[in-house]
Motif scaffolding. Sequence first.
Motif, PDB file in Angstrom:
ATOM      1  N   LYS A 155       0.832  -1.202   0.000  1.00 21.62           N
ATOM      2  CA  LYS A 155       0.000   0.000   0.000  1.00 21.62           C
ATOM      3  C   LYS A 155       0.865   1.250   0.000  1.00 21.62           C
ATOM      4  O   LYS A 155       0.546   2.253  -0.654  1.00 21.62           O
ATOM      5  CB  LYS A 155      -0.930  -0.002   1.213  1.00 21.62           C
ATOM      6  N   ARG A 156       1.982   1.216   0.757  1.00 26.70           N
ATOM      7  CA  ARG A 156       2.882   2.374   0.800  1.00 26.70           C
ATOM      8  C   ARG A 156       3.470   2.634  -0.580  1.00 26.70           C
ATOM      9  O   ARG A 156       3.497   3.779  -1.059  1.00 26.70           O
ATOM     10  CB  ARG A 156       3.999   2.134   1.815  1.00 26.70           C
ATOM     11  N   LYS A 157       3.919   1.549  -1.238  1.00 24.16           N
ATOM     12  CA  LYS A 157       4.484   1.695  -2.570  1.00 24.16           C
ATOM     13  C   LYS A 157       3.431   2.185  -3.572  1.00 24.16           C
ATOM     14  O   LYS A 157       3.734   2.955  -4.481  1.00 24.16           O
ATOM     15  CB  LYS A 157       5.064   0.364  -3.041  1.00 24.16           C
ATOM     16  N   LEU A 158       2.180   1.734  -3.378  1.00 21.17           N
ATOM     17  CA  LEU A 158       1.099   2.197  -4.240  1.00 21.17           C
ATOM     18  C   LEU A 158       0.896   3.691  -4.085  1.00 21.17           C
ATOM     19  O   LEU A 158       0.727   4.431  -5.063  1.00 21.17           O
ATOM     20  CB  LEU A 158      -0.198   1.449  -3.910  1.00 21.17           C
ATOM     21  N   GLY A 159       0.943   4.170  -2.800  1.00 18.97           N
ATOM     22  CA  GLY A 159       0.788   5.608  -2.562  1.00 18.97           C
ATOM     23  C   GLY A 159       1.894   6.411  -3.213  1.00 18.97           C
ATOM     24  O   GLY A 159       1.655   7.473  -3.798  1.00 18.97           O
ATOM     25  N   VAL A 160       3.124   5.905  -3.122  1.00 19.67           N
ATOM     26  CA  VAL A 160       4.248   6.589  -3.759  1.00 19.67           C
ATOM     27  C   VAL A 160       4.064   6.644  -5.267  1.00 19.67           C
ATOM     28  O   VAL A 160       4.311   7.667  -5.914  1.00 19.67           O
ATOM     29  CB  VAL A 160       5.573   5.877  -3.402  1.00 19.67           C
ATOM     30  N   ALA A 161       3.607   5.518  -5.852  1.00 16.44           N
ATOM     31  CA  ALA A 161       3.396   5.473  -7.300  1.00 16.44           C
ATOM     32  C   ALA A 161       2.312   6.439  -7.737  1.00 16.44           C
ATOM     33  O   ALA A 161       2.449   7.137  -8.750  1.00 16.44           O
ATOM     34  CB  ALA A 161       3.038   4.046  -7.722  1.00 16.44           C
ATOM     35  N   LEU A 162       1.230   6.506  -6.944  1.00 14.47           N
ATOM     36  CA  LEU A 162       0.145   7.429  -7.289  1.00 14.47           C
ATOM     37  C   LEU A 162       0.603   8.872  -7.238  1.00 14.47           C
ATOM     38  O   LEU A 162       0.167   9.715  -8.041  1.00 14.47           O
ATOM     39  CB  LEU A 162      -1.038   7.219  -6.345  1.00 14.47           C
ATOM     40  N   ALA A 163       1.496   9.164  -6.292  1.00 14.72           N
ATOM     41  CA  ALA A 163       1.989  10.545  -6.148  1.00 14.72           C
ATOM     42  C   ALA A 163       2.833  10.971  -7.334  1.00 14.72           C
ATOM     43  O   ALA A 163       3.017  12.174  -7.570  1.00 14.72           O
ATOM     44  CB  ALA A 163       2.798  10.673  -4.857  1.00 14.72           C
ATOM     45  N   LYS A 164       3.357  10.015  -8.100  1.00 17.77           N
ATOM     46  CA  LYS A 164       4.201  10.328  -9.251  1.00 17.77           C
ATOM     47  C   LYS A 164       3.404  10.495 -10.542  1.00 17.77           C
ATOM     48  O   LYS A 164       3.972  10.846 -11.579  1.00 17.77           O
ATOM     49  CB  LYS A 164       5.231   9.219  -9.448  1.00 17.77           C
ATOM     50  N   LEU A 165       2.108  10.226 -10.489  1.00 18.31           N
ATOM     51  CA  LEU A 165       1.292  10.291 -11.706  1.00 18.31           C
ATOM     52  C   LEU A 165       1.087  11.716 -12.171  1.00 18.31           C
ATOM     53  O   LEU A 165       1.134  12.669 -11.388  1.00 18.31           O
ATOM     54  CB  LEU A 165      -0.069   9.637 -11.467  1.00 18.31           C
ATOM     55  N   SER A 166       0.834  11.858 -13.461  1.00 18.09           N
ATOM     56  CA  SER A 166       0.501  13.167 -14.033  1.00 18.09           C
ATOM     57  C   SER A 166      -0.909  13.560 -13.608  1.00 18.09           C
ATOM     58  O   SER A 166      -1.664  12.754 -13.061  1.00 18.09           O
ATOM     59  CB  SER A 166       0.579  13.104 -15.560  1.00 18.09           C
ATOM     60  N   THR A 167      -1.243  14.812 -13.851  1.00 15.85           N
ATOM     61  CA  THR A 167      -2.582  15.305 -13.477  1.00 15.85           C
ATOM     62  C   THR A 167      -3.679  14.470 -14.121  1.00 15.85           C
ATOM     63  O   THR A 167      -4.653  14.077 -13.466  1.00 15.85           O
ATOM     64  CB  THR A 167      -2.743  16.776 -13.914  1.00 15.85           C
ATOM     65  N   GLU A 168      -3.500  14.164 -15.400  1.00 13.81           N
ATOM     66  CA  GLU A 168      -4.524  13.399 -16.126  1.00 13.81           C
ATOM     67  C   GLU A 168      -4.665  11.993 -15.557  1.00 13.81           C
ATOM     68  O   GLU A 168      -5.768  11.498 -15.345  1.00 13.81           O
ATOM     69  CB  GLU A 168      -4.160  13.323 -17.607  1.00 13.81           C
ATOM     70  N   ASP A 169      -3.513  11.349 -15.278  1.00  9.32           N
ATOM     71  CA  ASP A 169      -3.555   9.989 -14.747  1.00  9.32           C
ATOM     72  C   ASP A 169      -4.070   9.951 -13.311  1.00  9.32           C
ATOM     73  O   ASP A 169      -4.734   8.989 -12.904  1.00  9.32           O
ATOM     74  CB  ASP A 169      -2.160   9.363 -14.818  1.00  9.32           C
ATOM     75  N   ILE A 170      -3.770  11.006 -12.535  1.00  9.83           N
ATOM     76  CA  ILE A 170      -4.311  11.079 -11.171  1.00  9.83           C
ATOM     77  C   ILE A 170      -5.842  11.139 -11.214  1.00  9.83           C
ATOM     78  O   ILE A 170      -6.532  10.468 -10.437  1.00  9.83           O
ATOM     79  CB  ILE A 170      -3.745  12.303 -10.418  1.00  9.83           C
TER      80      ILE A 170
ATOM     81  N   ALA B 249       0.704   3.409 -16.171  1.00 10.68           N
ATOM     82  CA  ALA B 249       0.780   4.852 -16.415  1.00 10.68           C
ATOM     83  C   ALA B 249       2.212   5.367 -16.255  1.00 10.68           C
ATOM     84  O   ALA B 249       2.676   6.188 -17.053  1.00 10.68           O
ATOM     85  CB  ALA B 249      -0.161   5.586 -15.469  1.00 10.68           C
ATOM     86  N   LEU B 250       2.917   4.900 -15.226  1.00  9.84           N
ATOM     87  CA  LEU B 250       4.292   5.345 -15.006  1.00  9.84           C
ATOM     88  C   LEU B 250       5.229   4.835 -16.098  1.00  9.84           C
ATOM     89  O   LEU B 250       6.175   5.533 -16.489  1.00  9.84           O
ATOM     90  CB  LEU B 250       4.781   4.887 -13.628  1.00  9.84           C
ATOM     91  N   GLU B 251       4.958   3.632 -16.594  1.00  5.44           N
ATOM     92  CA  GLU B 251       5.761   3.113 -17.697  1.00  5.44           C
ATOM     93  C   GLU B 251       5.579   3.979 -18.943  1.00  5.44           C
ATOM     94  O   GLU B 251       6.548   4.320 -19.620  1.00  5.44           O
ATOM     95  CB  GLU B 251       5.385   1.666 -17.992  1.00  5.44           C
ATOM     96  N   ASN B 252       4.331   4.322 -19.243  1.00  3.25           N
ATOM     97  CA  ASN B 252       4.064   5.198 -20.389  1.00  3.25           C
ATOM     98  C   ASN B 252       4.643   6.582 -20.167  1.00  3.25           C
ATOM     99  O   ASN B 252       5.138   7.218 -21.098  1.00  3.25           O
ATOM    100  CB  ASN B 252       2.556   5.302 -20.638  1.00  3.25           C
ATOM    101  N   GLN B 253       4.559   7.046 -18.921  1.00  6.91           N
ATOM    102  CA  GLN B 253       5.085   8.363 -18.567  1.00  6.91           C
ATOM    103  C   GLN B 253       6.595   8.398 -18.778  1.00  6.91           C
ATOM    104  O   GLN B 253       7.148   9.388 -19.255  1.00  6.91           O
ATOM    105  CB  GLN B 253       4.746   8.664 -17.095  1.00  6.91           C
ATOM    106  N   GLY B 254       7.272   7.271 -18.429  1.00  5.95           N
ATOM    107  CA  GLY B 254       8.707   7.190 -18.616  1.00  5.95           C
ATOM    108  C   GLY B 254       9.103   7.207 -20.082  1.00  5.95           C
ATOM    109  O   GLY B 254      10.096   7.814 -20.465  1.00  5.95           O
ATOM    110  N   LYS B 255       8.280   6.522 -20.919  1.00  8.09           N
ATOM    111  CA  LYS B 255       8.569   6.492 -22.351  1.00  8.09           C
ATOM    112  C   LYS B 255       8.444   7.875 -22.976  1.00  8.09           C
ATOM    113  O   LYS B 255       9.143   8.198 -23.920  1.00  8.09           O
ATOM    114  CB  LYS B 255       7.612   5.528 -23.046  1.00  8.09           C
ATOM    115  N   ASN B 256       7.506   8.663 -22.442  1.00  3.65           N
ATOM    116  CA  ASN B 256       7.256   9.987 -23.016  1.00  3.65           C
ATOM    117  C   ASN B 256       8.053  11.090 -22.343  1.00  3.65           C
ATOM    118  O   ASN B 256       7.894  12.263 -22.689  1.00  3.65           O
ATOM    119  CB  ASN B 256       5.762  10.319 -22.914  1.00  3.65           C
TER     120      ASN B 256
END
Length: 377
Positions: free
Chosen positions: A275-290, A333-340
């Motif tokens: 759950k902690r790692k999930l929260g960290v991952a969510l915090a890294k998302l873009s506005t649209e993905d959030i 989403a983070l994988e796609n975000q990294g590619k872009n």
Amino acid sequence: METAIAPSSEARSNNPGNADGSAAEIGGFRHHVDEMISKVDKLEQRLSEIENFYSNMNKKQANTSKGSSATKDKDKDKHVPSIKKQQQDASHREAAAAKRMQDLMRQFGTILRQITQHKWAWPFMQPVDVEGLGLHDYYEVIDKPMDFSTIKNQMEAKDGTGYKNVREICADVRLVFKNAMNYNDERSDVHVMAKTLLAKFEEKWLLLLPKVTEEEKRREEEEAEAQIAMQLAQEAAYAKMTRDLSKELCEVDMHLEELREMVATRCRKMSTEEKRKLGVALAKLSTEDISKALEIVAQNNPNFQATAEEVDLDIDAQSDSTLWRLKFFAKEALENQGKNSGSIGGGNENHNTNKRRKDICDAIAKTSKKKAKKPKE
């Protein structure tokens, strides 16, 4: 819906045979999903058929006059027979019309006998002997040779190649005489004979013509009525198909919801670290993905305001299925975000992005505080 289906580590250690059971469950879920996909594909085909029907119907209505539209609206109030009944009626109507036309053709046969029994009819009874008479230019002048024996054979044909309409016979009778008049000099005997017989034929044809015209008008009216009736029957059939399709779509939604619940009940619990790692991952998302992530939460929690100015997301309060969906969504989403990332500037974020990320971080902090208060298991 992406879902992790796996037993907990404790269950695996205590029951060695549980892996086989889990594999069977996964296979069962896949079978259900395949069935749903197949059913949805068939429903899409039917939906496409319905859309095409109504699209074509709207185009036809746009080209229909107001008068005929009014007639059609009036006919809608009547009982609409089925398409099968309309087809049966059309078959009976065609048979009756063919019988009436045969009667007209028999009456025309009387006219034809009167013409062919004339003393001047003999040159036209058989096909022209082009070679025997040395008429080497005959086919250059005459495109379609015709004679009374050919007409008689066509009238008596039983293999479906004969005349279908009395006007077809009339046209060929005229052709017999016009061919003779076109090929022969107007002062020749054959030309005079053909011209005389053609005039006699036209006189007799005029006596039969009112009956022919009446039959043609009747046939036209019947076909117009039949076309309207068939269209109404088709509309009724497609309206029923639309209702049935809507009902089946609701059933599909219900089955999908049941399947989702079945999957959710078999999701293993997400650990505190996950759950902690999930929260960290969510915090890294873009506005649209959030925003998309918050929509996932809202799907299972109607009271959750995904589009509110301030969002209070308590990860511990979410169901296991929601957490796993969020995990897989964030990973993708983070994988796609990294590619872009190469094409996107990594400088300043706008105010809304910072605010959304702060909301997620606050939720993570809240979860961490709650976990810290709980006694260790």
